[in-house]
Every structure is written in C-alpha cells, then in structure tokens.
Design a protein around this motif. Structure first.
Motif, short mmCIF file in Angstrom:
data_model
loop_
_atom_site.label_atom_id
_atom_site.label_comp_id
_atom_site.label_asym_id
_atom_site.label_seq_id
_atom_site.Cartn_x
_atom_site.Cartn_y
_atom_site.Cartn_z
N ARG A 126 9.37 23.31 16.19
CA ARG A 126 9.16 24.18 15.04
C ARG A 126 9.01 25.60 15.54
O ARG A 126 8.35 25.84 16.54
N ARG B 239 5.59 14.30 17.76
CA ARG B 239 6.48 13.26 17.27
C ARG B 239 7.68 13.88 16.57
O ARG B 239 7.53 14.83 15.81
N ASN B 240 8.84 13.31 16.79
CA ASN B 240 10.06 13.73 16.11
C ASN B 240 10.13 12.98 14.78
O ASN B 240 10.24 11.76 14.76
N GLN C 287 16.10 19.80 16.33
CA GLN C 287 16.11 18.57 17.11
C GLN C 287 16.86 18.87 18.40
O GLN C 287 18.01 19.31 18.39
N ASP C 288 16.20 18.62 19.53
CA ASP C 288 16.78 18.82 20.86
C ASP C 288 16.64 17.49 21.59
O ASP C 288 15.60 17.23 22.20
N GLU D 110 15.44 14.06 21.84
CA GLU D 110 14.35 13.40 21.11
C GLU D 110 13.22 14.36 20.77
O GLU D 110 12.30 14.01 20.05
N ARG D 111 13.29 15.59 21.28
CA ARG D 111 12.25 16.57 20.99
C ARG D 111 12.44 17.16 19.60
O ARG D 111 13.56 17.29 19.12
N TRP D 112 11.32 17.53 18.96
CA TRP D 112 11.33 18.21 17.66
C TRP D 112 10.56 19.51 17.82
O TRP D 112 9.41 19.51 18.22
N VAL E 75 6.65 22.50 20.47
CA VAL E 75 7.25 21.17 20.51
C VAL E 75 6.25 20.20 19.87
O VAL E 75 5.10 20.11 20.31
N GLU E 76 6.67 19.52 18.82
CA GLU E 76 5.80 18.59 18.12
C GLU E 76 5.60 17.31 18.95
O GLU E 76 6.47 16.94 19.74
N GLN F 237 13.47 24.20 12.13
CA GLN F 237 13.03 22.94 12.72
C GLN F 237 14.24 22.41 13.48
O GLN F 237 15.31 22.23 12.90
#
Length: 77
Positions: free
Chosen positions: A35, A68-69, A28-29, A31-33, A65-66, A26
């Motif tokens: 999986r 929501r982060n 974090q990039d 604000e992107r999250w 890319v989800e 998982q």
C-alpha cells in the motif's frame, strides 16, 4: 485509487497549467501486497490544442508491505 485532481491555469492565455493529483495505490508484487500514498505535482503545456505533461514530480508519502495479501484469501462462500 486516483482522486482530487486539481488544476490551476498559470497564464492568461491558458497555455500552461499546474496540477496536484493524489493516489492511493495497492500493488501486488508476486505474493507481496504493498500500500502506498502518493502525490503528483504536475506541470502541463498546451500545444496545437492538446494538453501535454511538461513535468511530473512523484512524491511518495509512504509505502508499506502488508502482512497478508488480500488476493491470497480463500474464495468467499
């Protein structure tokens, strides 16, 4: 998460081996999250008593890319 690391010795003198590792990162990039599901196919060699990577094949099964982060949620009360 890294799990299910399976190693098989390839030679009778146990100087070479191969392995499979499963990974569920998982990321974090900004604000992107993101999986992902990854499998690594590894080859190992033993030199002077130390095990080293001879090769690693990176197999990305999926990456998404989800919406929501989860780290940007308000603090829990």
């Amino acid at each position: 998460f890294v799990g299910n690391h399976v190693i098989d010795f390839d030679t009778a003198d146990e100087a070479r081996a191969s392995g499979i590792v499963y990974c569920a990162p998982q990321i974090q990039d900004g604000e992107r999250w993101i999986r992902q599901a990854i499998r690594y196919d590894d080859s190992y060699v033993r030199r002077e008593g130390a095990w080293l990577f001879a090769r690693r094949k990176h197999l990305l099964w999926y990456g998404v890319v989800e919406a929501r982060n989860p780290l940007l949620q308000p603090p829990a009360e």
